[in-house]
Design a protein around this motif. Structure first.
Motif, PDB file in Angstrom:
ATOM      1  N   THR A  52       7.527  13.814   3.177  1.00  0.00           N
ATOM      2  CA  THR A  52       7.757  12.582   2.154  1.00  0.00           C
ATOM      3  C   THR A  52       6.384  12.184   1.385  1.00  0.00           C
ATOM      4  O   THR A  52       5.469  12.158   2.291  1.00  0.00           O
ATOM      5  N   LYS A  53       5.882  11.581   0.418  1.00  0.00           N
ATOM      6  CA  LYS A  53       4.612  11.078   0.566  1.00  0.00           C
ATOM      7  C   LYS A  53       4.569   9.537   1.478  1.00  0.00           C
ATOM      8  O   LYS A  53       5.271   9.407   1.401  1.00  0.00           O
ATOM      9  N   PRO A  54       2.834   9.910   1.501  1.00  0.00           N
ATOM     10  CA  PRO A  54       2.855   8.689   2.065  1.00  0.00           C
ATOM     11  C   PRO A  54       3.264   7.100   1.221  1.00  0.00           C
ATOM     12  O   PRO A  54       2.792   7.540   0.193  1.00  0.00           O
ATOM     13  N   LYS A  55       3.549   6.286   1.651  1.00  0.00           N
ATOM     14  CA  LYS A  55       3.625   5.060   1.400  1.00  0.00           C
ATOM     15  C   LYS A  55       2.160   3.891   0.367  1.00  0.00           C
ATOM     16  O   LYS A  55       1.555   3.882   1.810  1.00  0.00           O
ATOM     17  N   LYS A  56       1.531   3.477  -0.589  1.00  0.00           N
ATOM     18  CA  LYS A  56       0.358   3.553  -1.021  1.00  0.00           C
ATOM     19  C   LYS A  56       0.905   1.645   0.379  1.00  0.00           C
ATOM     20  O   LYS A  56       1.331   0.754   0.137  1.00  0.00           O
TER      21      LYS A  56
END
Length: 109
Positions: free
Chosen positions: A76-80
């Motif tokens: 998954t993409k890392p959270k901003k």
């Protein structure tokens, strides 16, 4: 078991004796941390260098994510990570807050 730890400590002391001053300080710091002390902060890094280091770290993470994704792993993409309660542009109010203004005819008592 105690004898093993004692021998290990003795070997560490002999190894530290042959080190330079900087390495000796590092070894003393590591021993203090091992005994429960807080680690000292590193030297301050200038912003120009720190930004480059952050950019490189981000590129490394992206490359690792791509490699994992290509090997079949679900990534998954890392959270901003933004600042919480960041003020919206041009106002001193928190983001999403509603501003209620009284008409000039109604005076506060």
């Amino acid at each position: 078991r105690e004898e093993f730890y004692r021998l290990q400590e003795e070997v560490e002391q002999i190894g530290v004796a042959g080190m330079g001053a900087k390495a000796r300080r590092g070894a003393a710091e590591a021993k203090a941390v091992k005994l429960g002390a807080r680690a000292k902060k590193g030297p301050r890094i200038p912003a120009s260098i720190g930004l480059g280091m952050a950019r490189k770290a981000k590129a490394r993470e992206a490359k690792l994510r791509d490699e994992l994704r290509s090997s079949g792993m679900l990534v998954t993409k890392p959270k901003k990570r933004g600042r919480k309660g960041k003020a919206s542009a041009g106002t001193a109010h928190p983001k999403g807050a509603t501003i209620v203004r009284r008409p000039p005819s109604i005076k506060k008592r």
